[in-house]
Design a protein around this motif. Structure first.
Motif, PDB file in Angstrom:
ATOM      1  N   ASP A  68       4.519   4.997  10.512  1.00  0.00           N
ATOM      2  CA  ASP A  68       3.630   5.218  11.642  1.00  0.00           C
ATOM      3  C   ASP A  68       2.964   6.572  11.411  1.00  0.00           C
ATOM      4  OD1 ASP A  68       2.355   5.699  14.040  1.00  0.00           O
ATOM      5  OD2 ASP A  68       4.030   5.028  15.282  1.00  0.00           O
ATOM      6  N   LEU A  69       1.909   6.559  10.612  1.00  0.00           N
ATOM      7  CA  LEU A  69       1.248   7.803  10.218  1.00  0.00           C
ATOM      8  C   LEU A  69       0.631   8.532  11.414  1.00  0.00           C
ATOM      9  CD1 LEU A  69      -0.369   6.636   6.867  1.00  0.00           C
ATOM     10  CD2 LEU A  69       1.553   8.204   7.153  1.00  0.00           C
ATOM     11  N   ASP A  70       0.130   7.789  12.388  1.00  0.00           N
ATOM     12  CA  ASP A  70      -0.441   8.435  13.575  1.00  0.00           C
ATOM     13  C   ASP A  70       0.622   9.253  14.306  1.00  0.00           C
ATOM     14  OD1 ASP A  70      -2.799   7.167  12.938  1.00  0.00           O
ATOM     15  OD2 ASP A  70      -2.711   5.729  14.586  1.00  0.00           O
ATOM     16  N   ARG A  71       1.761   8.643  14.580  1.00  0.00           N
ATOM     17  CA  ARG A  71       2.847   9.318  15.302  1.00  0.00           C
ATOM     18  C   ARG A  71       3.372  10.502  14.487  1.00  0.00           C
ATOM     19  NH1 ARG A  71       5.560   7.742  19.549  1.00  0.00           N
ATOM     20  NH2 ARG A  71       4.750   5.642  19.361  1.00  0.00           N
ATOM     21  N   MET A  72       3.526  10.301  13.173  1.00  0.00           N
ATOM     22  CA  MET A  72       4.033  11.370  12.324  1.00  0.00           C
ATOM     23  C   MET A  72       3.052  12.543  12.301  1.00  0.00           C
ATOM     24  SD  MET A  72       5.517   8.969   9.259  1.00  0.00           S
ATOM     25  CE  MET A  72       6.142  10.261   8.185  1.00  0.00           C
ATOM     26  N   SER A  73       1.761  12.248  12.216  1.00  0.00           N
ATOM     27  CA  SER A  73       0.738  13.294  12.195  1.00  0.00           C
ATOM     28  C   SER A  73       0.752  14.089  13.494  1.00  0.00           C
ATOM     29  CB  SER A  73      -0.647  12.680  11.968  1.00  0.00           C
ATOM     30  OG  SER A  73      -0.713  12.071  10.705  1.00  0.00           O
ATOM     31  N   LYS A  74       0.826  13.393  14.619  1.00  0.00           N
ATOM     32  CA  LYS A  74       0.873  14.066  15.919  1.00  0.00           C
ATOM     33  C   LYS A  74       2.102  14.978  16.012  1.00  0.00           C
ATOM     34  CE  LYS A  74      -1.452  10.345  18.352  1.00  0.00           C
ATOM     35  NZ  LYS A  74      -1.289   9.222  19.314  1.00  0.00           N
ATOM     36  N   THR A  88     -11.379  15.351  13.286  1.00  0.00           N
ATOM     37  CA  THR A  88     -10.367  16.224  12.694  1.00  0.00           C
ATOM     38  C   THR A  88      -9.023  15.512  12.640  1.00  0.00           C
ATOM     39  OG1 THR A  88     -11.513  18.191  13.494  1.00  0.00           O
ATOM     40  CG2 THR A  88      -9.192  18.453  12.911  1.00  0.00           C
ATOM     41  N   GLN A  89      -8.674  14.794  13.703  1.00  0.00           N
ATOM     42  CA  GLN A  89      -7.422  14.037  13.724  1.00  0.00           C
ATOM     43  C   GLN A  89      -7.401  12.988  12.604  1.00  0.00           C
ATOM     44  OE1 GLN A  89      -7.311  12.456  17.707  1.00  0.00           O
ATOM     45  NE2 GLN A  89      -6.482  14.341  18.580  1.00  0.00           N
ATOM     46  N   GLN A  90      -8.497  12.263  12.460  1.00  0.00           N
ATOM     47  CA  GLN A  90      -8.561  11.222  11.424  1.00  0.00           C
ATOM     48  C   GLN A  90      -8.483  11.835  10.021  1.00  0.00           C
ATOM     49  OE1 GLN A  90      -8.210   7.950  12.058  1.00  0.00           O
ATOM     50  NE2 GLN A  90      -7.920   8.783  14.104  1.00  0.00           N
ATOM     51  N   GLN A  91      -9.112  12.974   9.827  1.00  0.00           N
ATOM     52  CA  GLN A  91      -9.040  13.654   8.533  1.00  0.00           C
ATOM     53  C   GLN A  91      -7.615  14.130   8.256  1.00  0.00           C
ATOM     54  OE1 GLN A  91     -11.408  13.759   6.212  1.00  0.00           O
ATOM     55  NE2 GLN A  91     -10.018  14.809   4.815  1.00  0.00           N
ATOM     56  N   PHE A  92      -6.951  14.635   9.301  1.00  0.00           N
ATOM     57  CA  PHE A  92      -5.569  15.079   9.122  1.00  0.00           C
ATOM     58  C   PHE A  92      -4.676  13.899   8.738  1.00  0.00           C
ATOM     59  CE2 PHE A  92      -1.236  16.004  10.265  1.00  0.00           C
ATOM     60  CZ  PHE A  92      -1.053  17.257   9.706  1.00  0.00           C
ATOM     61  N   ILE A  93      -4.823  12.773   9.425  1.00  0.00           N
ATOM     62  CA  ILE A  93      -4.025  11.581   9.112  1.00  0.00           C
ATOM     63  C   ILE A  93      -4.258  11.163   7.666  1.00  0.00           C
ATOM     64  CG2 ILE A  93      -3.724   9.109   9.600  1.00  0.00           C
ATOM     65  CD1 ILE A  93      -4.342   9.803  12.573  1.00  0.00           C
ATOM     66  N   LYS A  94      -5.498  11.197   7.223  1.00  0.00           N
ATOM     67  CA  LYS A  94      -5.837  10.836   5.836  1.00  0.00           C
ATOM     68  C   LYS A  94      -5.142  11.782   4.850  1.00  0.00           C
ATOM     69  CE  LYS A  94      -9.901  10.316   2.897  1.00  0.00           C
ATOM     70  NZ  LYS A  94     -11.378  10.437   2.860  1.00  0.00           N
ATOM     71  N   GLU A  95      -5.193  13.085   5.120  1.00  0.00           N
ATOM     72  CA  GLU A  95      -4.567  14.065   4.235  1.00  0.00           C
ATOM     73  C   GLU A  95      -3.045  13.988   4.310  1.00  0.00           C
ATOM     74  OE1 GLU A  95      -6.148  15.766   1.930  1.00  0.00           O
ATOM     75  OE2 GLU A  95      -8.033  14.901   2.637  1.00  0.00           O
ATOM     76  N   PHE A  96      -2.520  13.725   5.497  1.00  0.00           N
ATOM     77  CA  PHE A  96      -1.078  13.595   5.655  1.00  0.00           C
ATOM     78  C   PHE A  96      -0.578  12.377   4.874  1.00  0.00           C
ATOM     79  CE2 PHE A  96       2.795  12.417   8.076  1.00  0.00           C
ATOM     80  CZ  PHE A  96       3.515  13.572   7.840  1.00  0.00           C
ATOM     81  N   ARG A 102       2.242  11.540  -2.222  1.00  0.00           N
ATOM     82  CA  ARG A 102       2.578  12.495  -3.282  1.00  0.00           C
ATOM     83  C   ARG A 102       4.060  12.850  -3.256  1.00  0.00           C
ATOM     84  NH1 ARG A 102      -1.705  15.415  -2.258  1.00  0.00           N
ATOM     85  NH2 ARG A 102      -0.599  16.899  -0.966  1.00  0.00           N
ATOM     86  N   THR A 103       4.597  13.088  -2.058  1.00  0.00           N
ATOM     87  CA  THR A 103       6.008  13.466  -1.916  1.00  0.00           C
ATOM     88  C   THR A 103       6.926  12.360  -2.416  1.00  0.00           C
ATOM     89  OG1 THR A 103       5.478  14.889  -0.039  1.00  0.00           O
ATOM     90  CG2 THR A 103       7.777  14.180  -0.267  1.00  0.00           C
ATOM     91  N   TYR A 104       6.700  11.135  -1.947  1.00  0.00           N
ATOM     92  CA  TYR A 104       7.543  10.019  -2.366  1.00  0.00           C
ATOM     93  C   TYR A 104       7.343   9.697  -3.840  1.00  0.00           C
ATOM     94  CZ  TYR A 104       9.582   8.888   2.120  1.00  0.00           C
ATOM     95  OH  TYR A 104      10.328   8.929   3.264  1.00  0.00           O
ATOM     96  N   SER A 105       6.119   9.800  -4.311  1.00  0.00           N
ATOM     97  CA  SER A 105       5.839   9.502  -5.721  1.00  0.00           C
ATOM     98  C   SER A 105       6.566  10.462  -6.639  1.00  0.00           C
ATOM     99  CB  SER A 105       4.333   9.563  -5.993  1.00  0.00           C
ATOM    100  OG  SER A 105       3.665   8.565  -5.267  1.00  0.00           O
TER     101      SER A 105
END
Length: 159
Positions: A68-74, A88-96, A102-105
């Motif tokens: 749930d990227l939205d919830r995690m980003s918030k 800005t929120q949508q850009q943050f979700i994209k970068e998150f 990257r982290t899991y990879s």
């Protein structure tokens, strides 16, 4: 006719026990996702080592749909989330999302046949649940991992 009734009762008891013993939905989702990821890693381990793009694609395809990227980003941004514009929120979700991939990879590139043991869910399963697990390393003590999941639109997501 008596035999038929006995068979129906026996089948009912066995089927009922099987349903009762089945894992709850959030645990099933985690086990299935983990199994799929480990099978992919085992099948392509040589090709995935030191191949960032392939591992990124695998994580994006197998793991990301269960977050749930939205919830995690918030949660990461905290009270500043409401002050940010929608763009800005949508850009943050994209970068998150890129950060998560990257982290899991990075972690998965060092995969060497480890397994995950999931524990039964304790307590009542509501809209939210926590699932505990151990990452069983070949050399070293298990690494404890806790997943927090939420049910949205009939689907369990990690947050």
């Amino acid at each position: 006719m008596k035999l038929l009734k006995v068979l129906v009762v026996v089948f009912g008891v066995l089927f009922g026990a099987a349903v009762f013993a089945a894992d709850p939905a959030p645990l099933v989702m985690l086990k299935n996702t983990t199994s799929q990821m480990l099978k992919e890693l085992d099948r392509h381990i040589g090709r995935l080592k030191n191949n960032d793009k392939s591992v990124y694609n695998l994580v994006n395809r197998v793991l990301v749909p269960h977050f749930d990227l939205d919830r995690m980003s918030k949660a990461v941004v905290g009270p500043y989330w409401r002050k940010a514009s929608s763009a800005t929120q949508q850009q943050f979700i994209k970068e998150f999302k890129r950060y998560i991939i990257r982290t899991y990879s990075t972690a998965l590139q060092s995969y060497d046949g480890e397994t995950i043991k999931f524990f039964p869910i304790r307590g009542r399963i509501g809209k939210r649940v926590q699932v505990d697990s151990d990452l069983l390393l070949k050399n070293g003590p298990p690494v404890q991992i806790q997943y927090r999941l939420i049910q949205q639109k009939g689907k369990w997501l990690i947050y």
